[in-house]
Design a protein around this motif. Sequence first.
Motif, PDB file in Angstrom:
ATOM      1  N   ALA A  65      52.527  43.598  91.009  1.00  0.00           N
ATOM      2  CA  ALA A  65      51.354  43.857  90.242  1.00  0.00           C
ATOM      3  C   ALA A  65      51.227  45.183  89.794  1.00  0.00           C
ATOM      4  N   VAL A  89      46.434  43.660  86.845  1.00  0.00           N
ATOM      5  CA  VAL A  89      45.199  43.742  87.143  1.00  0.00           C
ATOM      6  C   VAL A  89      44.574  44.432  85.996  1.00  0.00           C
ATOM      7  N   VAL A 102      42.638  39.442  86.995  1.00  0.00           N
ATOM      8  CA  VAL A 102      43.973  39.514  87.325  1.00  0.00           C
ATOM      9  C   VAL A 102      44.502  38.315  86.797  1.00  0.00           C
ATOM     10  N   ALA A 128      42.633  47.466  92.730  1.00  0.00           N
ATOM     11  CA  ALA A 128      43.661  46.406  92.691  1.00  0.00           C
ATOM     12  C   ALA A 128      43.734  45.367  93.841  1.00  0.00           C
ATOM     13  N   LEU A 132      43.124  41.408  94.084  1.00  0.00           N
ATOM     14  CA  LEU A 132      44.002  40.382  94.243  1.00  0.00           C
ATOM     15  C   LEU A 132      43.704  39.471  95.619  1.00  0.00           C
ATOM     16  N   THR A 135      40.870  37.107  94.417  1.00  0.00           N
ATOM     17  CA  THR A 135      41.348  36.335  93.476  1.00  0.00           C
ATOM     18  C   THR A 135      41.914  35.072  94.247  1.00  0.00           C
TER      19      THR A 135
END
Length: 138
Positions: A65, A89, A102, A128, A132, A135
């Motif tokens: 990511a 992100v 995201v 971030a 994550l 999400t």
Amino acid sequence: MPSDELAISLYRIGAIKFGRFKLTSGIESPIYIDLRLAITHPSIYRQLVKSMADLLSGFNIDAVAGIETAGIPWASMVAYELGKGMIYVRKEAKEHGTARLVEGDLRQGMRVAVIDDVVTTGGSIIRAIRLLGATVAM
């Protein structure tokens, strides 16, 4: 390219600077490393990406990511080098499209390495990681 040659190359292109630099966090640093310059020098960029990929290859990750914006090209190239998927992100949700923070195919149970172009306090990386996690919990 050995790491000492890489550091000299970064200095030669102006990516490593010495002086007094105020960072986003408000902290003052005597050294500033601007990896955005490295992206415009393919041989240096390639070596840095390979070094990052080599470091991550020892971990069992499913994706890489990147943090918007400067972390995205690094994450993209490292993911490509590793043969892994790439996620990014956003700093803030867009008001159009899916309005997601995201982007990418993030699924429950995935192990993700988070990359940004610079770390001072770790605040962006922590944010971030939390996004994550939130999400995939949805």
